[in-house]
Write a protein that holds these residues in place. Structure first.
Motif, PDB file in Angstrom:
ATOM      1  N   GLN A  95      63.315 122.404   0.657  1.00  0.00           N
ATOM      2  CA  GLN A  95      64.373 122.125  -0.315  1.00  0.00           C
ATOM      3  C   GLN A  95      65.619 121.623   0.404  1.00  0.00           C
ATOM      4  O   GLN A  95      66.298 120.712  -0.065  1.00  0.00           O
ATOM      5  CB  GLN A  95      64.691 123.368  -1.139  1.00  0.00           C
ATOM      6  N   GLU A  96      65.907 122.217   1.539  1.00  0.00           N
ATOM      7  CA  GLU A  96      67.085 121.820   2.311  1.00  0.00           C
ATOM      8  C   GLU A  96      66.970 120.381   2.815  1.00  0.00           C
ATOM      9  O   GLU A  96      67.923 119.605   2.732  1.00  0.00           O
ATOM     10  CB  GLU A  96      67.267 122.777   3.489  1.00  0.00           C
ATOM     11  N   LYS A  97      65.804 120.002   3.329  1.00  0.00           N
ATOM     12  CA  LYS A  97      65.595 118.641   3.823  1.00  0.00           C
ATOM     13  C   LYS A  97      65.684 117.631   2.692  1.00  0.00           C
ATOM     14  O   LYS A  97      66.316 116.572   2.837  1.00  0.00           O
ATOM     15  CB  LYS A  97      64.233 118.531   4.530  1.00  0.00           C
ATOM     16  N   LEU A  98      65.086 117.944   1.551  1.00  0.00           N
ATOM     17  CA  LEU A  98      65.151 117.047   0.402  1.00  0.00           C
ATOM     18  C   LEU A  98      66.593 116.875  -0.049  1.00  0.00           C
ATOM     19  O   LEU A  98      67.038 115.759  -0.319  1.00  0.00           O
ATOM     20  CB  LEU A  98      64.279 117.564  -0.746  1.00  0.00           C
ATOM     21  N   ALA A  99      67.328 117.966  -0.114  1.00  0.00           N
ATOM     22  CA  ALA A  99      68.736 117.904  -0.508  1.00  0.00           C
ATOM     23  C   ALA A  99      69.515 116.997   0.439  1.00  0.00           C
ATOM     24  O   ALA A  99      70.314 116.159   0.003  1.00  0.00           O
ATOM     25  CB  ALA A  99      69.335 119.303  -0.534  1.00  0.00           C
ATOM     26  N   GLU A 100      69.257 117.143   1.724  1.00  0.00           N
ATOM     27  CA  GLU A 100      69.933 116.324   2.730  1.00  0.00           C
ATOM     28  C   GLU A 100      69.618 114.844   2.527  1.00  0.00           C
ATOM     29  O   GLU A 100      70.512 113.997   2.555  1.00  0.00           O
ATOM     30  CB  GLU A 100      69.476 116.771   4.117  1.00  0.00           C
ATOM     31  N   LEU A 101      68.345 114.523   2.298  1.00  0.00           N
ATOM     32  CA  LEU A 101      67.932 113.134   2.091  1.00  0.00           C
ATOM     33  C   LEU A 101      68.545 112.535   0.825  1.00  0.00           C
ATOM     34  O   LEU A 101      68.829 111.337   0.779  1.00  0.00           O
ATOM     35  CB  LEU A 101      66.408 113.043   2.022  1.00  0.00           C
ATOM     36  N   LEU A 102      68.730 113.376  -0.196  1.00  0.00           N
ATOM     37  CA  LEU A 102      69.274 112.905  -1.474  1.00  0.00           C
ATOM     38  C   LEU A 102      70.794 112.929  -1.511  1.00  0.00           C
ATOM     39  O   LEU A 102      71.404 112.375  -2.431  1.00  0.00           O
ATOM     40  CB  LEU A 102      68.734 113.769  -2.624  1.00  0.00           C
ATOM     41  N   GLY A 103      71.407 113.609  -0.553  1.00  0.00           N
ATOM     42  CA  GLY A 103      72.863 113.714  -0.548  1.00  0.00           C
ATOM     43  C   GLY A 103      73.391 114.673  -1.593  1.00  0.00           C
ATOM     44  O   GLY A 103      74.474 114.475  -2.148  1.00  0.00           O
ATOM     45  N   VAL A 104      72.607 115.715  -1.874  1.00  0.00           N
ATOM     46  CA  VAL A 104      73.012 116.740  -2.841  1.00  0.00           C
ATOM     47  C   VAL A 104      72.873 118.111  -2.180  1.00  0.00           C
ATOM     48  O   VAL A 104      72.358 118.218  -1.077  1.00  0.00           O
ATOM     49  CB  VAL A 104      72.163 116.685  -4.144  1.00  0.00           C
ATOM     50  N   SER A 105      73.299 119.136  -2.879  1.00  0.00           N
ATOM     51  CA  SER A 105      73.168 120.483  -2.337  1.00  0.00           C
ATOM     52  C   SER A 105      71.752 121.014  -2.552  1.00  0.00           C
ATOM     53  O   SER A 105      71.017 120.532  -3.421  1.00  0.00           O
ATOM     54  CB  SER A 105      74.166 121.427  -3.012  1.00  0.00           C
ATOM     55  N   ARG A 106      71.393 122.000  -1.758  1.00  0.00           N
ATOM     56  CA  ARG A 106      70.096 122.663  -1.928  1.00  0.00           C
ATOM     57  C   ARG A 106      70.028 123.294  -3.317  1.00  0.00           C
ATOM     58  O   ARG A 106      68.975 123.287  -3.960  1.00  0.00           O
ATOM     59  CB  ARG A 106      69.911 123.728  -0.841  1.00  0.00           C
TER      60      ARG A 106
END
Length: 69
Positions: free
Chosen positions: A16-27
């Motif tokens: 979830q953290e990596k996806l959030a980082e890639l999307l530019g949003v919070s976890r």
């Protein structure tokens, strides 16, 4: 709106953290989307679909009750 975020995230082996980082949003945003508590904006939904190499309709499923006929 239903979604297949968890399935796609796991398929691509993203936390979830990596996806959030890639999307530019919070976890927390990723968690809320996955739980169906938050519907992303159209631009964010399109970025999600592009990241998962699919179309928006494969990730996000509009249910009949989500709109009036």
């Amino acid at each position: 709106m239903k979604n297949n975020m968890v399935e796609f995230r796991r398929k691509f082996d993203y936390s979830q953290e990596k996806l959030a980082e890639l999307l530019g949003v919070s976890r927390q945003t990723v968690i809320s989307i996955e739980k169906g508590k938050y519907n992303p904006s159209l631009p964010l939904a399109m970025i999600v679909a592009e990241l998962f190499q699919t179309n928006v309709e494969n990730v996000f499923i509009l249910e009949e009750k989500d709109y009036k006929k």
